[in-house]
Motif scaffolding. Sequence first.
Motif, PDB file in Angstrom:
ATOM      1  N   TYR A  84     -20.162  -6.147   6.412  1.00 22.64           N
ATOM      2  CA  TYR A  84     -18.728  -6.042   6.664  1.00 22.64           C
ATOM      3  C   TYR A  84     -18.531  -5.023   7.783  1.00 22.64           C
ATOM      4  CZ  TYR A  84     -13.800  -4.933   5.930  1.00 22.64           C
ATOM      5  OH  TYR A  84     -12.452  -4.723   6.114  1.00 22.64           O
ATOM      6  N   LEU A  85     -18.330  -5.521   8.996  1.00 16.53           N
ATOM      7  CA  LEU A  85     -18.353  -4.676  10.186  1.00 16.53           C
ATOM      8  C   LEU A  85     -17.293  -3.567  10.221  1.00 16.53           C
ATOM      9  CD1 LEU A  85     -19.148  -7.292  12.990  1.00 16.53           C
ATOM     10  CD2 LEU A  85     -20.710  -5.685  11.879  1.00 16.53           C
ATOM     11  N   PRO A  86     -16.067  -3.798   9.762  1.00 12.41           N
ATOM     12  CA  PRO A  86     -15.071  -2.716   9.867  1.00 12.41           C
ATOM     13  C   PRO A  86     -15.449  -1.428   9.145  1.00 12.41           C
ATOM     14  CG  PRO A  86     -13.962  -4.809   9.503  1.00 12.41           C
ATOM     15  CD  PRO A  86     -15.434  -5.066   9.325  1.00 12.41           C
ATOM     16  N   VAL A 108     -18.937 -10.492   8.261  1.00  9.84           N
ATOM     17  CA  VAL A 108     -17.493 -10.518   8.018  1.00  9.84           C
ATOM     18  C   VAL A 108     -16.842  -9.455   8.884  1.00  9.84           C
ATOM     19  CG1 VAL A 108     -15.641 -10.308   6.335  1.00  9.84           C
ATOM     20  CG2 VAL A 108     -17.822 -11.313   5.652  1.00  9.84           C
ATOM     21  N   ASP A 109     -15.801  -9.861   9.616  1.00 11.00           N
ATOM     22  CA  ASP A 109     -15.078  -8.954  10.501  1.00 11.00           C
ATOM     23  C   ASP A 109     -13.585  -9.199  10.302  1.00 11.00           C
ATOM     24  OD1 ASP A 109     -14.602  -7.050  12.429  1.00 11.00           O
ATOM     25  OD2 ASP A 109     -15.669  -8.089  14.038  1.00 11.00           O
ATOM     26  N   ARG A 110     -12.780  -8.486  11.035  1.00 10.35           N
ATOM     27  CA  ARG A 110     -11.348  -8.737  11.060  1.00 10.35           C
ATOM     28  C   ARG A 110     -10.920  -9.022  12.501  1.00 10.35           C
ATOM     29  NH1 ARG A 110      -8.227  -7.183   6.499  1.00 10.35           N
ATOM     30  NH2 ARG A 110      -9.411  -6.046   4.900  1.00 10.35           N
ATOM     31  N   ASP A 111      -9.989  -9.978  12.673  1.00 13.27           N
ATOM     32  CA  ASP A 111      -9.498 -10.271  14.015  1.00 13.27           C
ATOM     33  C   ASP A 111      -8.392  -9.288  14.384  1.00 13.27           C
ATOM     34  OD1 ASP A 111      -7.168 -11.125  12.735  1.00 13.27           O
ATOM     35  OD2 ASP A 111      -7.675 -13.252  12.881  1.00 13.27           O
ATOM     36  N   SER A 140      -5.333  -9.520  14.302  1.00 13.78           N
ATOM     37  CA  SER A 140      -4.202  -9.528  13.370  1.00 13.78           C
ATOM     38  C   SER A 140      -4.574  -8.958  12.005  1.00 13.78           C
ATOM     39  CB  SER A 140      -3.664 -10.953  13.216  1.00 13.78           C
ATOM     40  OG  SER A 140      -3.229 -11.469  14.456  1.00 13.78           O
ATOM     41  N   GLY A 141      -5.835  -8.555  11.842  1.00 12.16           N
ATOM     42  CA  GLY A 141      -6.277  -8.003  10.573  1.00 12.16           C
ATOM     43  C   GLY A 141      -6.782  -9.034   9.590  1.00 12.16           C
TER      44      GLY A 141
END
Length: 468
Positions: free
Chosen positions: A49-51, A438-441, A443-444
């Motif tokens: 989970y990259l964030p 898994v990342d977030r774009d 827009s979150g």
Amino acid sequence: MKNTYFNLIEQTYYFPQEGFDLRGGYLSFHGVSIKYLIEKYGTPFRLIYLPRIGEQIKKARNLFNRAIKASHYRGKYHYCYCTKCCHFHHVIGEALKHNVNLETSSSFDIDLILKLYAKGELDQSTMIVHNGYKTTDYLSRIMKLIDAGFDNCIIILDSTKEMDRLNKLVGNRKIKIGLRMAINEEPQSAYYTSRLGIRPEEMIEFYKDHIKENKNVELKMFHFFVDSGIKDSLYYWGEFQKALKLFIDLKKESPSLDSLNLGGGFPIRNHLGFEYDYEYMIREIINNIKEACDNDGVHEPDIYTEFGKYTVGESGAIIFEVVEQKQQNDHELWYIINNSLMNTIPDAWSIHEKFILLPINKWDNEYTKINIGGISCDHSDYYNSEDFNQQIMLPKFTDKDKDPLYIGFFHTGAYQDAISGYGGIKHCLIPSPKHVIVDRDESGNFVDYVYRNEQGVDEMLNILGYNE
């Protein structure tokens, strides 16, 4: 979070709920639905989970900068990510988005840095701290990096003989160097003094004889590393004070020395009862350095840290399916998972490293003490309570249950792939599981994809020479 498992655990432990919650009876990790990933990709799989990487960097950087401001400390703080902890491009690339510096350990790291530079993911102003044993090849590649315009490379001398090899390669360049101090190991260690670094008794004389009048090198950094990490213990503070005294003595001889590298990282959450006061430790480190420097009339140094496991460890998880349960005697129940523990979390097998272990589903079932076994033929391919000084409790289930039991080992993002040899030959030729990112774009929203599928038979046969 009201459920059987946490109520059971909370009888004896405080459970840090950060990063975990239940959604529809399934565990989620940093808000990521594990059920969704299981249904989409199957098991086993490794999750990153990259964030979480950026969150850890911001946390440490903010705590150091707040402590520096509060104590009127005159040096600056620099965060380094040590590449050896996890070399994957998606990991280092994510860390670089948060303006970290890098620490290298071997010659191929230099090629990795040049690739990142070519991709525009770092620039020539990035601080590069070069640790590890300096072979001629490693030093030659560092010279190549310096010639490419990386003016902030600092070569940390791990032994006095590395200076001889460096002198043969330096030419007309002006090189920044550091000196690493050999420390005394913890009392339970198999040896007394670390093989890494230069003996404290030799360092001042070595500087005077080989560095002080050398026009091609400039001493910039003093490196102090404790393998067990930054801990509030008599051992750590004892070695810290010895290093601080030697730094000050060296600083009086070398005006160019302006940086103190605190090697050894912060611990991460590796069990349900984890507690660590990061703010207190950072405040004490800053105050100790400032007080010692003030007492001896020297300027406080810039502070560098090399956080690897702390940076990426809590971003990782490995998800398995329990494929069989075996009652081998009246007291020992085994849950057999669909991969090898030796292959996927080798730190648990080799050095008894602990990880957070939680069920993914069946939270409302009755719980029982179990051992976990892998599918390899090795008797050491297991994870149980006695080895890790913790009670392993997982939900009971029957073979008639519609859904299998899934379990996850969490905070496995550091070192596991490097130690197990990602994509290579595994024990019993059990394949590496698929690798899910898994990342977030912007827009979150969550974005997930497969970085590498499960290792195939042809990949192994090619390595072994059967397809030639």
